[in-house]
Design an enzyme around this catalytic site. Sequence first.
Site, PDB file in Angstrom:
ATOM      1  N   PRO A 288      -1.589   4.624   2.952  1.00  0.00           N
ATOM      2  CG  PRO A 288      -1.101   3.826   4.895  1.00  0.00           C
ATOM      3  CD  PRO A 288      -0.313   4.612   3.887  1.00  0.00           C
TER       4      PRO A 288
ATOM      5  CE  LYS B 127      -1.692  -9.292  -4.867  1.00  0.00           C
ATOM      6  NZ  LYS B 127      -2.755 -10.392  -3.860  1.00  0.00           N
TER       7      LYS B 127
ATOM      8  CD  GLN C 175      -8.578   5.132  -5.504  1.00  0.00           C
ATOM      9  OE1 GLN C 175      -9.647   5.286  -5.982  1.00  0.00           O
ATOM     10  NE2 GLN C 175      -7.323   4.658  -6.382  1.00  0.00           N
TER      11      GLN C 175
ATOM     12  CB  ILE D  22      -0.871  -0.174   1.132  1.00  0.00           C
ATOM     13  CG1 ILE D  22      -1.704  -1.162   1.182  1.00  0.00           C
ATOM     14  CG2 ILE D  22      -1.804   1.299   1.094  1.00  0.00           C
ATOM     15  CD1 ILE D  22      -2.793  -1.527   0.376  1.00  0.00           C
TER      16      ILE D  22
ATOM     17  CB  THR E 118      -4.487   8.074  -1.533  1.00  0.00           C
ATOM     18  OG1 THR E 118      -2.930   7.270  -1.481  1.00  0.00           O
ATOM     19  CG2 THR E 118      -3.652   9.651  -1.293  1.00  0.00           C
TER      20      THR E 118
ATOM     21  N   GLY F  62      -8.145   0.398  -6.996  1.00  0.00           N
ATOM     22  CA  GLY F  62      -8.905   1.704  -7.320  1.00  0.00           C
ATOM     23  C   GLY F  62     -10.452   1.067  -7.530  1.00  0.00           C
ATOM     24  CD  GLU F  63     -11.062  -0.392 -12.348  1.00  0.00           C
ATOM     25  OE1 GLU F  63     -11.846  -0.516 -12.951  1.00  0.00           O
ATOM     26  OE2 GLU F  63      -9.869  -0.541 -12.330  1.00  0.00           O
TER      27      GLU F  63
END
Lengths: 338, 763
Positions: B656, B725, B662, B653, B658, B728-729
């Site tokens: 943490p 990884k 998301q 990450i 941002t 965002g989705e």
Amino acid sequence: MRSFTYQRASDPSAAIQALAMAVASNDPPTEAAAQPLAGGTTLIDLMKLDVMRPRTVVDINPLASTWSAINLDGGNLRLGALARMSDVAANPEIQRNYPVIADSLRLAASPQLRNMATLGGNVLQRTRCTYFRDISYANCNKRDPGSGCAALDGFNRMHAVLGTSEQCIATYPGDFAQALIALDATVEITGKSGVRNIAFAQLHKPPGDTPQIETTLAPGELISAFTVSGRWPRSVYLKARDRQSYEFALSSAAVALDVQDGVISDARVALGGLATVPWRARAAEALIKGQKFDAALALRVADAALAGAQGRRHNAFKVDLGKRVVARALHRAATMEI
Amino acid sequence: MSIAAPEPKANMGQPVPRYDAVAKVTGMAKYAADMPLANPAYAYLVTSAIAKGRIDSFELTEAKNIRGVIDIVTHENAEKLKDVKLFSEGGYMSTTVQPLKSSDVAHDGQIIAVVLADTFEAAREAAHRVKVNYRPATPSTTFDSPGTTSVPAKGQASRFKEDPKVGDFAKAFDEAEVKITASYETPTQHHNPMELFATSCVWNGDNLTIYEPSQYVYGLKNGVAQQLGIDADKVRVINYYVGGAFGSKGSVTPRTAIMASLARRLNRPVKLVPTRDQGFTIATYRAETRHQIQIGANRDGKLVALRHEGAEVSSRPDAYVVGGTKTTTRLYACPNVDSLVSIVHADRNTPGFMRSPPEVPYLFALESAMDELAVKLNMDPIELRRVNDTMKEPIGGKPYTSRSLMACFDEGAKAFGWSQRSAAPQSMAEGDWLIGYGCATTCYPTQMAPAAARVRLQRDGRARVEIAGHEIGNGAYTVIGQAAAEKLGVPFENVSVHIGDSDLPPAPVAGGSNSTASTCSAVMMVCDQIRQRLFRALMPNESVIDKAKETVGMGQTPVTESANSGRPLDREKAFDALGVSVVEEYGEWKPEDAPKDSFRAMQQGQVRIVGGSAMSDKIAYAFGAEFVEVRINKWTHEIRIPRLVGAFAAGHIMNPRTARSQLMGGLIWGMSSALLEATELDPRYGRYVNDNLADYLLPVNADVQDVEVIMLSEQDDHINPAGVKGLGELANVGTNAAVCNAIFHATGQRIRKLPVRLENLEV
């Protein structure tokens, strides 16, 4: 939006004069070439959408100095038409004596809109029917009389089940009006020939064959105040909707009761989100008067309130929903501590 | 540290505040439509009021008489732009329907004319006065409409390579002890980013500058150049900030080249800010989908057979398909799997990416069906996932690079209080409200794409990073700045980050959650080149030991030291040894498995994304577990969500703060996609009805109560240099199923079609 002339009226007579100048003979007030501007939360929207096309906009906000008072003297209530929704909703005296009014305002729109919108403008808010608001749909009898109604067989989930006609099923969208009609409010109207008073129930017109005519206001007339006689501390506004806030009612109920020694001596029931106009369920009220409240009575009243309701493809659910909302609102009003 | 800035766990960076925070909260951030233009002409679109047919004629006299109108451009007088292929077929376009080319109308709200005027107001008024005489035809617009055609996706869409299958599904299903067969539906949805689809075009000689919110400035630059028939080097796209995109600004829509063409014709900048309702039809959308799931299982819950059939709506000319079976067939251990994806061609605009395009609809189906199976087995739904958890995907037997699904379920369950759940439906209530708890798996492929960067380091420790990445609210400025600061051993405040400009080195589309992994891997590589140069200046015979690798994202100064002597690097001495004040490096990074043409394609605005299930010897996904509490009013049937908890593991990450933002936004969107969002189509006209933000329901603050985001520590050394990884989705996947699973728990009623409205419940 079309270009228009902006005028600012300094006092009521100047406003009436400015609006009267542009009155065409047979147009309904919503089509008049001069439109009053208060909070602007409906008018400006509809102008941007090219649904309303006034050539002159008369800003009546300067009238607020005389037309925005909230007055509870002498056991009656008088609300100036230019009072802002948020000011009235936040008034502790109104919250105590007329919870149905405070809640109908508090549960409407968003804080930003309530800060702008006025009471007079709010009761005249026009329908949210998407076919009415989108001029690229050709069939709308309200916008273009005789063109048909795209909503009858269209996507009509938000549309009315009461007070409809074959010409129009557009829902009256407001909340505050249900409180006013329930409490037998009077509307004070200021026009060319002075001031007149009508029952709030006489203000809106069901669509019938002339859905373009929404109210009994004459062109150039302005609502200047609302009055309610007596106090209604045992009253509620219940609103069911898809979102928790900033959303129109799928079904709402304004209920006011007067209970003496466990017996309901007076009852008022009005429905929102279900009808083409502010809707008073008088036949349902008649069932309550003189009765003691219980769940079975609430269900009978709810059935009577929705009598004659006609659902369509996407809004048939509103009939049953409306009944449950009425029953629950009655329960809340009957059991509330005052 | 605070709720917004969680304490970093192992393998997490510092929660530094956003690089662009002050600019955004003070209104200083300039979005595309804020860019100052010299004497622009304002464009206003006229869009079609029919979904199919022809334009017979325009009546323009009244419109042209509006003071300030310059011109009205229709198919009769527009420049004929070149046809460019769909983005997924080797081109750039969101649709191959090219407006203003002929009198044909292919979908609702197609651009049919453009009014140009000296003011926005004049352009709008004239547009409202344009009269169009149509010859309408009857449109066939969605599933079950007569006249649509259904075809298998395989062989139609070049990006859809396989219908995954393994073993013998039919036999295994037939013999299974417990079976589930169920159908599911998801609706049309629109992205509705706050920022509208604005475009400004400015010519300077034969150089074109485009100001437009874009998730892919290199794609837009190259696509528009092809449409205009000019050299891509003559086109520059600038957008420093994107006010929300969610996929809608990823490929090239027809409006841009039209505006460029008009600006060239007028020899004057042209500015377009379309309306909200036009945004529903001039860009893309998430198409409605249908699914059938069949699961066969043993009594102990182990899956023995799984079949997922999906169908998706697309336009007549284009085979856009999301095809989420590549994920749903690999998520759980199962020896016999079958799948099929079909495309239904209808009279619609071409759909496009929308946040987690395949996973949102396809996992809704699978994760709902898994819950149905758990109910049938009388098994806790978390335990059902546990017995089917696997470190090897079942189709090709490839190992997951890392997978913390059950750790997410365990941490999430603890935080949520899953143990308080009484398993029977309709067994929990409070006052007027029925209560239900539900959960679901989320996963999202780990994807990377080639990227280039230029980094400059000064002797005084100030640095500049240049990469044509995209700030779509994802925190791109921030994480790119962090990656450089930490690699170069300078404070974050010393780094200036330059993105959102196609004159900078190319970065891939900000889509598929690949941005952080790709851009940070490229930036880190180039920073390493700088460190090597400095190092060699001081200690020419020794190699650098990379302690920065362990500290990236940690906000610590890396100890760059010699592998042999352990001597640390002194930056100023190194610069003096080199005899320069500035060191600058450019580099191009590509992930393992990237095709040979990757870098050439990258310069041409063509993305070669790799990862997920498409890698040769492994499979890489981020995972999470989502928990939802629903409350349903016994009287009104209103559905409210007091609590959402998500636990996620997504490798390294970067930040943490941002990341949490998301993930939180994802959970909220997931809830919204279950209960609120649907674009309603009037099938008589083939037109959208609720194309505005009052009628297209999005959650308001009052709908969002407790949202808890838990990030698990996870390290994955097999994906990319940044170890990222992409998340965002991740969080808006599965939430829709978790909501429906909770509704089942509250009411005993299974809802298989989204969105769930109060009228769908019979309490």
